[in-house]
Design a protein around this motif. Structure first.
Motif, short mmCIF file in Angstrom:
data_model
loop_
_atom_site.label_atom_id
_atom_site.label_comp_id
_atom_site.label_asym_id
_atom_site.label_seq_id
_atom_site.Cartn_x
_atom_site.Cartn_y
_atom_site.Cartn_z
N MET A 118 28.28 36.43 50.25
CA MET A 118 27.96 36.79 48.75
C MET A 118 26.49 36.94 48.76
SD MET A 118 29.35 37.51 45.75
CE MET A 118 30.99 36.93 46.26
N THR A 119 25.88 37.75 47.85
CA THR A 119 24.33 37.99 47.95
C THR A 119 24.09 37.91 46.49
OG1 THR A 119 24.83 40.51 47.60
CG2 THR A 119 24.58 39.48 49.86
N MET A 120 22.89 37.78 46.26
CA MET A 120 22.11 37.97 45.20
C MET A 120 22.33 39.15 44.27
SD MET A 120 18.59 35.99 45.71
CE MET A 120 17.84 36.30 44.09
N ASP A 121 22.44 40.20 44.83
CA ASP A 121 22.50 41.56 44.39
C ASP A 121 24.01 41.72 43.86
OD1 ASP A 121 19.99 42.41 44.73
OD2 ASP A 121 20.47 43.34 46.74
N LYS A 122 25.02 41.35 44.64
CA LYS A 122 26.56 41.26 44.14
C LYS A 122 26.64 40.58 42.99
CE LYS A 122 29.76 41.35 47.55
NZ LYS A 122 30.51 40.90 48.52
N VAL A 123 25.97 39.37 43.05
CA VAL A 123 26.20 38.35 41.74
C VAL A 123 25.51 39.16 40.63
CG1 VAL A 123 25.53 36.11 40.68
CG2 VAL A 123 26.63 36.54 42.97
N LYS A 124 24.23 39.36 40.62
CA LYS A 124 23.46 40.08 39.61
C LYS A 124 24.30 41.34 39.06
CE LYS A 124 18.84 41.84 38.32
NZ LYS A 124 19.57 43.22 37.51
N ASP A 125 24.96 42.25 39.85
CA ASP A 125 25.76 43.62 39.48
C ASP A 125 26.73 43.13 38.79
OD1 ASP A 125 23.90 45.33 40.66
OD2 ASP A 125 25.22 45.28 42.39
N SER A 126 27.48 41.95 39.31
CA SER A 126 28.90 41.61 38.38
C SER A 126 28.27 41.10 37.09
CB SER A 126 29.29 40.46 38.81
OG SER A 126 28.69 39.13 38.99
N VAL A 127 27.21 40.30 36.90
CA VAL A 127 26.88 40.06 35.39
C VAL A 127 26.46 40.99 34.49
CG1 VAL A 127 25.05 38.34 34.32
CG2 VAL A 127 26.21 37.38 36.35
N ASP A 128 25.79 41.86 35.34
CA ASP A 128 25.21 43.24 34.47
C ASP A 128 26.45 43.93 34.10
OD1 ASP A 128 22.75 42.63 35.05
OD2 ASP A 128 22.32 43.92 36.38
N ASN A 129 27.90 43.79 34.55
CA ASN A 129 29.06 44.59 34.08
C ASN A 129 29.77 43.80 33.63
OD1 ASN A 129 28.61 47.56 35.39
ND2 ASN A 129 27.94 46.15 37.16
N ASP A 130 29.24 42.56 32.95
CA ASP A 130 30.09 41.67 32.18
C ASP A 130 31.41 41.14 32.94
OD1 ASP A 130 28.61 41.81 29.83
OD2 ASP A 130 29.74 43.64 29.25
N LYS A 131 31.00 40.80 34.28
CA LYS A 131 31.96 40.15 35.29
C LYS A 131 31.62 39.11 36.03
CE LYS A 131 34.56 44.50 36.00
NZ LYS A 131 35.92 43.95 35.28
N LYS A 132 32.31 38.31 36.57
CA LYS A 132 31.73 37.00 37.27
C LYS A 132 32.65 37.12 38.72
CE LYS A 132 29.94 33.99 33.63
NZ LYS A 132 29.91 32.65 33.35
N TRP A 133 31.97 36.57 39.92
CA TRP A 133 32.58 36.23 40.90
C TRP A 133 33.30 35.02 41.07
CZ3 TRP A 133 34.00 39.58 44.64
CH2 TRP A 133 33.40 41.15 44.63
N LYS A 134 34.40 34.77 41.42
CA LYS A 134 35.00 33.42 41.45
C LYS A 134 35.81 33.32 42.62
CE LYS A 134 33.69 31.69 37.61
NZ LYS A 134 32.70 30.42 37.53
N LEU A 135 35.66 32.22 43.49
CA LEU A 135 36.61 32.21 44.55
C LEU A 135 37.90 31.67 44.00
CD1 LEU A 135 36.48 32.14 47.69
CD2 LEU A 135 36.38 29.75 47.62
N LEU A 136 38.92 32.69 44.05
CA LEU A 136 39.97 32.25 43.55
C LEU A 136 41.22 32.15 44.35
CD1 LEU A 136 40.57 34.75 40.39
CD2 LEU A 136 39.60 32.44 40.53
N SER A 137 42.11 31.03 44.14
CA SER A 137 43.22 30.95 44.98
C SER A 137 44.29 31.43 44.01
CB SER A 137 43.67 29.63 44.86
OG SER A 137 42.69 28.71 45.87
N ARG A 138 45.07 32.33 44.44
CA ARG A 138 46.22 33.20 43.83
C ARG A 138 47.44 33.27 44.63
NH1 ARG A 138 45.79 37.51 39.74
NH2 ARG A 138 43.42 37.65 40.19
N ILE A 139 48.63 32.72 43.74
CA ILE A 139 50.03 32.65 44.18
C ILE A 139 50.75 33.41 43.22
CG2 ILE A 139 51.79 31.16 44.94
CD1 ILE A 139 49.62 28.75 44.78
#
Length: 354
Positions: free
Chosen positions: A255-276
């Motif tokens: 994960m990079t600062m750019d990826k996190v910033k881009d997500s916030v700018d697009n009204d999204k957030k990165w989360k480490l998700l467990s999915r079943i």
């Protein structure tokens, strides 16, 4: 009748439970009719003591605090020293084994062998060790059933937050079609700090300084800790015999600062998700990986070291559970939850048996 308790392992979590049993003794008795005695403690570093009539908990905690050794407990008539973990399990008069050893999560040992031995000797177990549940759930659950004993492991997923018992009891009657969650507080804290402008390295360093991350953070940041918890949820709640090593796993180290910033700018957030997810054909799939979630997703608002699980239910709709996923008192409390449940189940069995 009093419940006799033996501790296999007596680090911070075990000591936290001992304090809770002492401090809540009166309320546990009046509210639940629960009485208990700590009869044995064995720890690979602290030594071993056993007394069939029970140990003085104040004295026990004082000795450990002063010398770091349970074997420095004062000699009293009937006190036995020096048993190893298996002797304690087999020879003591404990009804419940509290298994809180330092365990290799990749092999589940020595906890798997401790739990197996307890069940074979008709003794119930409560544990916070993830390895045995993630790696040997079906075999151990069958062994517990065959021997008519209780196995509690509430604290393996979200510490004192009832991520396992709540859906089984409160959500009974629903079909859970999907479980997705933030099961590792360290990585969620790092991602939250990165949203504030920190680099991954800076956020990790802060997490380590606050005690959220270990000196070697590999298990957290590579997603391995979340993968074991995902396996437990899949086995216990979805009835899917998934081994932890079968679950796709990707951490947050890329994960990079750019990826996190881009997500916030697009009204999204990165989360480490467990999915079943239960597929239409009934099969269950699971994964652990960084995912983008919309800002209006219930999990997007979970920040810092908090954990959360969203249960997708066919009758009640989505149910969100949030809470602390770590902490000595919280984890000690998870063991207390299980012991209370053991007591209730034992009392019910006695009533039904006449």
């Amino acid at each position: 009748m009093s419940t006799n308790i033996a501790f296999i392992g007596f680090g911070g979590v075990g000591q936290a439970l001992a304090r809770l049993l002492k401090e809540r003794k009166s309320s546990l008795s009046s509210n639940y009719g629960f009485e208990s005695k700590i009869v044995a403690v064995t720890d690979v570093m602290k030594g071993s003591i056993y007394h069939p009539e029970g140990l003085d908990v104040d004295q026990l905690l004082h000795v450990v605090e002063e010398t770091g050794k349970v074997e420095d407990y004062p000699q009293t008539p009937g006190l036995i020293r020096g048993w190893d973990s298996f002797e304690t399990i087999k020879k003591s008069n404990a009804d419940v084994i509290v298994e809180v050893t330092f365990t290799d999560v990749e092999t589940g040992q020595p906890a798997i062998d401790h739990i197996r031995s307890a069940f074979e000797n008709k003794k119930s177990v409560v544990t916070t060790n993830k390895g045995p549940v993630a790696l040997a759930y079906n075999a151990l659950a069958k062994l517990a059933e065959e021997n008519g004993v209780f196995w509690g492991f509430e604290g393996t997923v979200m510490s004192g937050t009832p991520a396992l018992r709540m859906p089984v009891t409160t959500l009974a009657g629903n079909e859970i079609t999907e479980i997705k969650g933030i099961l590792n507080g360290t990585t969620n804290y790092i991602l939250t700090e990165m949203e504030k402008g920190k680099s991954y390295e800076e956020a990790l360093e802060k997490a380590q300084s606050l005690g959220y991350a270990e000196a070697d953070p590999t298990s957290d940041v590579e997603g391995y800790d979340a993968r074991y918890k995902t396996a437990i949820l899949a086995n216990y709640l979805m009835g899917a015999p998934l081994d932890a090593n079968e679950i796709y796993c990707e951490g947050i180290t890329e994960m990079t600062m750019d990826k996190v910033k881009d997500s916030v700018d697009n009204d999204k957030k990165w989360k480490l998700l467990s999915r079943i997810t239960r597929q239409e054909d009934g099969t269950v799939t699971a994964s652990v990986q960084p995912e983008l979630v919309d800002v209006d997703d219930p999990l997007a608002g979970v920040t810092g070291a908090t954990n959360a699980i969203l249960y997708e239910c066919d009758l009640s709709g989505p149910i969100l559970l949030t809470g602390a996923g770590a902490g000595l008192t919280e984890t000690g409390y998870s063991l207390l939850i299980d012991i209370i449940h053991f007591h209730r189940q034992s009392a019910l069995t006695k009533i039904e048996g006449g």
